[in-house]
Design a protein around this motif. Sequence first.
Motif, PDB file in Angstrom:
ATOM      1  N   ALA A 135      55.229  34.277  55.450  1.00 27.41           N
ATOM      2  CA  ALA A 135      56.736  34.039  56.280  1.00 27.41           C
ATOM      3  C   ALA A 135      57.951  34.411  55.287  1.00 27.41           C
ATOM      4  O   ALA A 135      58.782  35.288  55.641  1.00 27.41           O
ATOM      5  N   ASP A 136      57.547  33.947  53.807  1.00 28.51           N
ATOM      6  CA  ASP A 136      58.802  34.177  52.903  1.00 28.51           C
ATOM      7  C   ASP A 136      58.896  35.645  52.820  1.00 28.51           C
ATOM      8  O   ASP A 136      59.823  36.271  52.405  1.00 28.51           O
ATOM      9  N   TYR A 137      57.636  36.542  52.409  1.00 29.78           N
ATOM     10  CA  TYR A 137      57.576  37.723  52.301  1.00 29.78           C
ATOM     11  C   TYR A 137      58.173  38.622  53.463  1.00 29.78           C
ATOM     12  O   TYR A 137      58.884  39.574  53.221  1.00 29.78           O
ATOM     13  N   LEU A 138      57.782  38.098  54.660  1.00 26.21           N
ATOM     14  CA  LEU A 138      58.401  38.692  55.779  1.00 26.21           C
ATOM     15  C   LEU A 138      60.005  38.603  56.014  1.00 26.21           C
ATOM     16  O   LEU A 138      60.774  39.803  56.364  1.00 26.21           O
ATOM     17  N   ASP A 139      60.439  37.493  55.574  1.00 28.01           N
ATOM     18  CA  ASP A 139      61.984  37.462  55.513  1.00 28.01           C
ATOM     19  C   ASP A 139      62.340  38.269  54.286  1.00 28.01           C
ATOM     20  O   ASP A 139      63.453  39.081  54.536  1.00 28.01           O
ATOM     21  N   PHE A 140      61.630  38.385  53.171  1.00 21.36           N
ATOM     22  CA  PHE A 140      62.186  39.129  52.256  1.00 21.36           C
ATOM     23  C   PHE A 140      62.397  40.943  52.794  1.00 21.36           C
ATOM     24  O   PHE A 140      63.474  41.184  52.535  1.00 21.36           O
TER      25      PHE A 140
ATOM     26  N   GLY B 237      63.432  52.621  58.754  1.00 19.97           N
ATOM     27  CA  GLY B 237      64.171  51.973  57.790  1.00 19.97           C
ATOM     28  C   GLY B 237      65.697  52.056  58.032  1.00 19.97           C
ATOM     29  O   GLY B 237      66.585  52.083  57.035  1.00 19.97           O
ATOM     30  N   ASN B 238      66.021  51.735  59.200  1.00 18.94           N
ATOM     31  CA  ASN B 238      67.432  51.649  59.608  1.00 18.94           C
ATOM     32  C   ASN B 238      68.259  52.835  59.126  1.00 18.94           C
ATOM     33  O   ASN B 238      69.531  52.721  58.990  1.00 18.94           O
ATOM     34  N   LYS B 239      67.537  54.158  59.145  1.00 15.36           N
ATOM     35  CA  LYS B 239      68.197  55.695  58.615  1.00 15.36           C
ATOM     36  C   LYS B 239      68.837  56.070  59.735  1.00 15.36           C
ATOM     37  O   LYS B 239      68.284  56.254  60.841  1.00 15.36           O
TER      38      LYS B 239
ATOM     39  N   LEU C 271      65.449  40.908  55.218  1.00 17.23           N
ATOM     40  CA  LEU C 271      66.591  40.808  54.955  1.00 17.23           C
ATOM     41  C   LEU C 271      67.252  41.617  53.408  1.00 17.23           C
ATOM     42  O   LEU C 271      68.350  41.893  53.780  1.00 17.23           O
ATOM     43  N   GLN C 272      66.330  41.865  52.717  1.00 17.47           N
ATOM     44  CA  GLN C 272      66.498  42.661  51.557  1.00 17.47           C
ATOM     45  C   GLN C 272      66.141  44.028  51.658  1.00 17.47           C
ATOM     46  O   GLN C 272      66.852  45.218  51.193  1.00 17.47           O
ATOM     47  N   ARG C 273      65.180  44.384  52.461  1.00 12.12           N
ATOM     48  CA  ARG C 273      64.627  45.732  52.333  1.00 12.12           C
ATOM     49  C   ARG C 273      64.983  46.161  53.772  1.00 12.12           C
ATOM     50  O   ARG C 273      64.755  47.662  54.069  1.00 12.12           O
ATOM     51  N   GLY C 274      65.432  45.546  54.738  1.00 12.54           N
ATOM     52  CA  GLY C 274      65.949  46.106  56.055  1.00 12.54           C
ATOM     53  C   GLY C 274      64.833  46.787  56.781  1.00 12.54           C
ATOM     54  O   GLY C 274      64.902  47.810  57.635  1.00 12.54           O
ATOM     55  N   ARG C 275      63.632  46.241  56.658  1.00 13.71           N
ATOM     56  CA  ARG C 275      62.530  46.921  57.526  1.00 13.71           C
ATOM     57  C   ARG C 275      62.500  46.503  59.023  1.00 13.71           C
ATOM     58  O   ARG C 275      63.074  45.479  59.318  1.00 13.71           O
ATOM     59  N   SER C 276      62.245  47.424  59.691  1.00 12.70           N
ATOM     60  CA  SER C 276      62.169  47.365  61.257  1.00 12.70           C
ATOM     61  C   SER C 276      61.134  46.129  61.858  1.00 12.70           C
ATOM     62  O   SER C 276      60.378  45.972  60.983  1.00 12.70           O
ATOM     63  N   GLU C 277      61.650  45.810  62.863  1.00 14.89           N
ATOM     64  CA  GLU C 277      60.851  44.930  63.576  1.00 14.89           C
ATOM     65  C   GLU C 277      59.171  45.291  63.873  1.00 14.89           C
ATOM     66  O   GLU C 277      58.419  44.542  63.714  1.00 14.89           O
ATOM     67  N   ASN C 278      59.313  46.573  64.123  1.00 12.15           N
ATOM     68  CA  ASN C 278      57.795  47.205  64.297  1.00 12.15           C
ATOM     69  C   ASN C 278      57.062  47.000  63.046  1.00 12.15           C
ATOM     70  O   ASN C 278      55.878  46.588  62.914  1.00 12.15           O
ATOM     71  N   THR C 279      57.662  47.415  61.745  1.00  7.66           N
ATOM     72  CA  THR C 279      57.115  47.309  60.397  1.00  7.66           C
ATOM     73  C   THR C 279      56.788  45.844  60.203  1.00  7.66           C
ATOM     74  O   THR C 279      55.614  45.565  59.767  1.00  7.66           O
ATOM     75  N   LEU C 280      57.765  44.863  60.516  1.00  3.66           N
ATOM     76  CA  LEU C 280      57.244  43.448  60.175  1.00  3.66           C
ATOM     77  C   LEU C 280      56.171  42.982  60.953  1.00  3.66           C
ATOM     78  O   LEU C 280      55.343  42.131  60.271  1.00  3.66           O
ATOM     79  N   ARG C 281      56.074  43.239  62.218  1.00  3.41           N
ATOM     80  CA  ARG C 281      55.177  43.034  63.130  1.00  3.41           C
ATOM     81  C   ARG C 281      53.774  43.456  62.402  1.00  3.41           C
ATOM     82  O   ARG C 281      52.671  42.816  62.579  1.00  3.41           O
ATOM     83  N   ALA C 282      53.743  44.651  62.033  1.00  2.00           N
ATOM     84  CA  ALA C 282      52.352  45.258  61.507  1.00  2.00           C
ATOM     85  C   ALA C 282      51.883  44.647  60.073  1.00  2.00           C
ATOM     86  O   ALA C 282      50.784  44.146  60.014  1.00  2.00           O
ATOM     87  N   TYR C 283      53.047  44.310  59.177  1.00  2.00           N
ATOM     88  CA  TYR C 283      52.750  43.535  58.232  1.00  2.00           C
ATOM     89  C   TYR C 283      52.098  42.147  58.468  1.00  2.00           C
ATOM     90  O   TYR C 283      51.275  41.662  57.836  1.00  2.00           O
TER      91      TYR C 283
ATOM     92  N   SER D 246      60.167  54.419  70.233  1.00  2.00           N
ATOM     93  CA  SER D 246      61.186  53.095  69.818  1.00  2.00           C
ATOM     94  C   SER D 246      62.692  53.607  69.441  1.00  2.00           C
ATOM     95  O   SER D 246      63.483  52.943  69.909  1.00  2.00           O
ATOM     96  N   GLU D 247      62.947  54.954  69.126  1.00  2.00           N
ATOM     97  CA  GLU D 247      64.025  55.300  68.966  1.00  2.00           C
ATOM     98  C   GLU D 247      64.809  55.669  70.205  1.00  2.00           C
ATOM     99  O   GLU D 247      66.029  55.441  70.612  1.00  2.00           O
TER     100      GLU D 247
END
Length: 330
Positions: free
Chosen positions: A17-22, A205-207, A25-37, A182-183
């Motif tokens: 959970a801490d890694y996903l927050d990182f 990557g929020n680009k 919040l700090q790397r700006g990964r998308s929700e799809n990427t976070l779900r995969a991780y 998704s876009e």
Amino acid sequence: MENAAYSVPASLSEPIADYLDFLRLQRGRSENTLRAYAVDLRDLSGFLGSQLHKVRWDRVQIEDLREWLAGMHEAQISRTTIARRISSVKNFFAWAQKNQIINDDPALRLVAPKKERRLPHVLQPSQIDRLLSQNAAEAAASHNVQDANDQKEPKKDQKDFALAARDKVIAELLYASGLRISELVSLDVPDIDFSRRTLRVLGKGNKVRVVPFGLPAQRVLTTWLETYRMVLADEQKSGNALLLGARGGRLNVRQAREVITRALKSLGDTAATGPHALRHTVATHLLDGGADLRAVQEFLGHASLATTQLYTHVSVERLRQSYSQAHPRA
């Protein structure tokens, strides 16, 4: 190899959970990427706890990870999925070591299988024409909803016309602008610049990138916005969302994917499935037409030129097949 039934102890789940927050919040990964991780790391933690009875990350060894890897091979999980999971795990352990959750990184010597490089299925121009013509009659049958109101047609008919018009926008924009699904569903009405015929797209990557669209897409967009969007719109749910579901909320990825999957299946003469087939197709058609590789990379929003180069292989393979069929001495 799923471990969903196993209750992961806090000593394993909290660092995840801490890694996903990182990442969020700090790397700006998308929700799809976070779900995969999250899926990948929970699969590993479930295996460690249920199969190996390990409840601390600092107790994990390379042999444990190799056993997890062997289980995935035995379960015949695809090489692409295995490679993604190993990448997720290696990144997590590197973060865990940096944050002193573990002393040594057991994933350093974990080797991922080479990803399968299957050439994507690409639609022929004639198939694209048929795909984009589907439901055109239904979408145009009542060109103006006000006419339907004047004739006191049932509200259900108006909604059906609106859904058909929306589905045509989905197909046209996916092919016109090479968007990820998704876009597409994330687009808002203000993201459209009709004077320049461009879309402002928030990609991986929020680009942010700006991509063009053609006259056919402009026509279906105009019809949708001026005539049909209002039929589905809900004051509380719709906001600025460009594409709406039947109940007025923003259309989601699953719903949009089903629209394209059904449309491709109805063609009856292609193995292409899902919305990414249209992204593959427009990339290949652009390169076949002489577009610059780096321009196509920017158009698609690829971080790496190597990803875009896959489509040059598609073009070469199509040329090879045509040569074999047509050349007298092939």
